[in-house]
Design a protein around this motif. Structure first.
Motif, PDB file in Angstrom:
ATOM      1  N   TYR A 289       0.851  -1.202   0.000  1.00 18.17           N
ATOM      2  CA  TYR A 289       0.000   0.000   0.000  1.00 18.17           C
ATOM      3  C   TYR A 289       0.881   1.245   0.000  1.00 18.17           C
ATOM      4  O   TYR A 289       1.878   1.317   0.734  1.00 18.17           O
ATOM      5  CB  TYR A 289      -0.943  -0.031   1.200  1.00 18.17           C
ATOM      6  CG  TYR A 289      -2.027  -1.047   0.995  1.00 18.17           C
ATOM      7  CD1 TYR A 289      -3.208  -0.694   0.360  1.00 18.17           C
ATOM      8  CD2 TYR A 289      -1.841  -2.379   1.378  1.00 18.17           C
ATOM      9  CE1 TYR A 289      -4.196  -1.636   0.128  1.00 18.17           C
ATOM     10  CE2 TYR A 289      -2.820  -3.328   1.147  1.00 18.17           C
ATOM     11  CZ  TYR A 289      -3.997  -2.953   0.522  1.00 18.17           C
ATOM     12  OH  TYR A 289      -4.961  -3.891   0.286  1.00 18.17           O
ATOM     13  N   VAL A 290       0.477   2.202  -0.811  1.00 22.59           N
ATOM     14  CA  VAL A 290       1.328   3.327  -1.139  1.00 22.59           C
ATOM     15  C   VAL A 290       0.695   4.637  -0.675  1.00 22.59           C
ATOM     16  O   VAL A 290      -0.468   4.906  -0.964  1.00 22.59           O
ATOM     17  CB  VAL A 290       1.533   3.331  -2.682  1.00 22.59           C
ATOM     18  CG1 VAL A 290       2.168   4.623  -3.141  1.00 22.59           C
ATOM     19  CG2 VAL A 290       2.367   2.136  -3.104  1.00 22.59           C
ATOM     20  N   HIS A 291       1.474   5.418   0.048  1.00 24.91           N
ATOM     21  CA  HIS A 291       1.033   6.723   0.552  1.00 24.91           C
ATOM     22  C   HIS A 291       1.901   7.780  -0.111  1.00 24.91           C
ATOM     23  O   HIS A 291       3.134   7.739   0.015  1.00 24.91           O
ATOM     24  CB  HIS A 291       1.208   6.733   2.080  1.00 24.91           C
ATOM     25  CG  HIS A 291       0.641   7.940   2.742  1.00 24.91           C
ATOM     26  ND1 HIS A 291       1.159   9.202   2.589  1.00 24.91           N
ATOM     27  CD2 HIS A 291      -0.415   8.067   3.580  1.00 24.91           C
ATOM     28  CE1 HIS A 291       0.447  10.053   3.305  1.00 24.91           C
ATOM     29  NE2 HIS A 291      -0.524   9.398   3.903  1.00 24.91           N
ATOM     30  N   PHE A 292       1.267   8.705  -0.812  1.00 24.92           N
ATOM     31  CA  PHE A 292       2.028   9.730  -1.549  1.00 24.92           C
ATOM     32  C   PHE A 292       2.924  10.531  -0.609  1.00 24.92           C
ATOM     33  O   PHE A 292       2.535  10.895   0.503  1.00 24.92           O
ATOM     34  CB  PHE A 292       1.068  10.679  -2.264  1.00 24.92           C
ATOM     35  CG  PHE A 292       1.764  11.848  -2.908  1.00 24.92           C
ATOM     36  CD1 PHE A 292       2.437  11.692  -4.110  1.00 24.92           C
ATOM     37  CD2 PHE A 292       1.781  13.094  -2.287  1.00 24.92           C
ATOM     38  CE1 PHE A 292       3.098  12.765  -4.700  1.00 24.92           C
ATOM     39  CE2 PHE A 292       2.441  14.169  -2.876  1.00 24.92           C
ATOM     40  CZ  PHE A 292       3.100  13.996  -4.078  1.00 24.92           C
ATOM     41  N   THR A 293       4.121  10.808  -1.064  1.00 24.85           N
ATOM     42  CA  THR A 293       5.003  11.730  -0.369  1.00 24.85           C
ATOM     43  C   THR A 293       5.750  12.528  -1.439  1.00 24.85           C
ATOM     44  O   THR A 293       6.158  11.945  -2.459  1.00 24.85           O
ATOM     45  CB  THR A 293       5.967  10.975   0.583  1.00 24.85           C
ATOM     46  OG1 THR A 293       6.997  11.840   0.981  1.00 24.85           O
ATOM     47  CG2 THR A 293       6.584   9.775  -0.053  1.00 24.85           C
ATOM     48  N   PRO A 294       5.911  13.847  -1.266  1.00 21.94           N
ATOM     49  CA  PRO A 294       6.459  14.652  -2.373  1.00 21.94           C
ATOM     50  C   PRO A 294       7.975  14.547  -2.475  1.00 21.94           C
ATOM     51  O   PRO A 294       8.670  15.555  -2.471  1.00 21.94           O
ATOM     52  CB  PRO A 294       6.003  16.073  -2.005  1.00 21.94           C
ATOM     53  CG  PRO A 294       5.879  16.054  -0.524  1.00 21.94           C
ATOM     54  CD  PRO A 294       5.530  14.655  -0.108  1.00 21.94           C
ATOM     55  N   ASN A 295       8.474  13.328  -2.556  1.00 19.06           N
ATOM     56  CA  ASN A 295       9.923  13.145  -2.605  1.00 19.06           C
ATOM     57  C   ASN A 295      10.285  12.252  -3.786  1.00 19.06           C
ATOM     58  O   ASN A 295      10.090  11.032  -3.737  1.00 19.06           O
ATOM     59  CB  ASN A 295      10.395  12.508  -1.276  1.00 19.06           C
ATOM     60  CG  ASN A 295      11.895  12.312  -1.262  1.00 19.06           C
ATOM     61  OD1 ASN A 295      12.575  12.565  -2.259  1.00 19.06           O
ATOM     62  ND2 ASN A 295      12.413  11.845  -0.136  1.00 19.06           N
ATOM     63  N   PRO A 296      10.817  12.855  -4.854  1.00 15.96           N
ATOM     64  CA  PRO A 296      11.124  12.038  -6.035  1.00 15.96           C
ATOM     65  C   PRO A 296      12.138  10.941  -5.744  1.00 15.96           C
ATOM     66  O   PRO A 296      12.124   9.889  -6.388  1.00 15.96           O
ATOM     67  CB  PRO A 296      11.687  13.059  -7.034  1.00 15.96           C
ATOM     68  CG  PRO A 296      11.941  14.309  -6.276  1.00 15.96           C
ATOM     69  CD  PRO A 296      11.139  14.275  -5.023  1.00 15.96           C
TER      70      PRO A 296
END
Ligand code: IFM
Length: 445
Positions: A289-296
């Protein structure tokens, strides 16, 4: 074929493979010439401060565990070769190591256990690592040469070959997360290594076939079936889709269709990559399960379990494995599009107490049976693993074995799951009584 856990036993196709899987560094013992043998001695590298050490003593006596497999009624086993034993120095091959692997494969065959061999399962010779390992373009030709030697010396004893185990786990842990050697998280290096893994796979595929035209060659691909943690959240959905593209779609586009899709290439067909999977191996543990984080640099997400659900023993990094047999069914449905035979080349869970393994095993085999009922060409299942072994960053703190091991004394104690798996393998069926006794939930339609 019905998949409802009701009164009838659920039969598997005749000749279905019931096996276990292992890897050289995790079981052989006394591997001192690969990069993990250096890495595991660094303070803090391994959660419990342990090293592989004697591991399961297979370099000396794998045969005792092969007897245990036979006693359980298993008919297949997947192991890996340790490249650093076969080629301890560049271009110098060790006849004694090759002879030991011949003896192991013969011993499996004498017990009516079909051997499967992987060329690469996370470890590299130190000499290769010193040259830059999979970052160095010369690795492709070196890997192909090693594949040719392996096929020439062992090919008469083994038909089923894997070039790589979980190549993108190897890539992700080394060059994205930086948890495993060489611990160089960097997107440009990660792309370079991805390309070398693909080229290495194709070169080894062709080398194995040149030496043994009847060989069947594939990989064991870790399947994740990434899902958004917050199902309706657009950023989580995009992040899950991106991971699916990078971890699952790209590899198959290259090895099935010969297309290097962005960011690997422009999508032009490369004939030498196309059609280099004779079968598809799925390693499945749980959906992620994936939780967005603004880190490329983290590929815009971190992985996290939903608040509900049953969990296995927790490791030192990442969320614990969560019971999710539907993810296995979805993984099989995904790879069916490639029209190749499918094997479940790994599945299991860390559960030292064996309090969840029996039910989880049955639940996943029920999902596998559902896939068969849908028409999927699944031909075997390999449980990870027979005997507790060295679990990489988690050392000896996570226990995946059907049989418990005390690595200090080498004492083995079968867990209840071992007998359960034997019952299934001998029957070539999921007995209705077991599904009922363990209250195995049926899958939603
Ligand atoms: O032990 C590992 C194995 O080396 C690769 N697949 C997952 C297993 C359990 O973590």
């Amino acid at each position: 074929m019905s998949t409802s856990p009701t009164d009838a036993d659920l039969a598997f196709p005749p000749g279905f493979l019931w096996g276990t899987a292992s890897s050289a560094h995790q079981v052989e013992g006394d591997n001192t010439n690969n990069q993990w043998s250096l890495f595991e001695r660094r303070p803090g590298a391994i959660a419990d401060g342990s090293i592989a050490g004697r591991a399961c003593n297979w370099w000396t006596d794998a045969e005792a565990d092969f007897d245990r497999m036979a006693a359980l009624g298993l008919n297949a086993h997947r192991l890996s070769l340790e490249w650093s034993r076969i080629e301890p120095q560049p271009g110098r091959y060790d006849d004694r190591a090759l002879a030991r692997y011949r003896a192991m494969l013969l011993a499996l065959r004498e017990r009516n256990i079909q051997p499967w061999v992987a060329l690469h399962h996370f470890t590299n010779p130190i000499w290769l690592e010193t040259m830059g390992g999979w970052e160095n373009p010369s690795v492709v030709a070196r890997f192909a040469a090693y594949a040719r030697i392996a096929a020439e010396h062992l090919g008469d004893l083994c038909t089923m070959w894997l070039t790589f185990n979980e190549p993108l786990v190897y890539l992700g842990q080394g060059w994205v997360r930086g948890l495993w050697p060489p611990q160089r998280p960097h997107p440009i290096l990660a792309r370079r290594v991805f390309l070398h893994l693909l080229e290495g796979h194709a070169a080894a595929y062709h080398a194995l076939h040149a030496a043994h035209p009847t060989a069947q060659v594939g990989i064991a691909k870790a399947m994740r079936r990434f899902a958004p943690l917050r199902p309706r959240h657009p950023a989580d959905r995009v992040a899950a889709r991106l991971r699916t593209y990078l971890y699952e779609d790209l590899w198959f586009a290259a090895t099935v269709h010969g297309r290097l899709l962005p960011p690997l290439g422009q999508g032009h067909r490369q004939a030498h990559l196309a059609g280099t999977l004779d079968f598809i191996g799925i390693n499945y543990y749980a959906r992620r399960y994936v939780h967005f984080t603004p880190n490329p640099l983290r590929i815009f997400a971190h992985e996290e379990n939903p608040p509900d659900g049953e969990l296995a023993d927790a490791g030192s990094h990442g969320p614990p494995t969560r019971l999710d047999p539907a993810g296995l069914l979805e993984s099989i449905r995904y790879v069916r599009q490639f029209n190749q035979p499918i094997y479940i080349t790994e599945h299991g869970l860390p559960d030292a107490a064996d309090s969840r393994r029996p039910r989880w095993l049955l639940a996943h085999l029920l999902a596998l049976h559902r896939a068969l009922a849908e028409g999927a060409d699944v031909r075997g299942y390999f449980h990870w693993t027979l005997v507790d072994n060295f679990e990489w960053n988690d050392g000896w703190s996570l226990r995946f074995g059907l049989i418990a091991l005390d690595p200090a004394t080498q004492t083995r104690t079968p867990r209840p799951s071992a007998q359960l798996y034997a019952t299934i393998a001998r029957a070539n069926a999921l007995p209705a009584r077991l599904l009922h006794d363990y209250a195995v939930p049926n899958l939603a339609e």
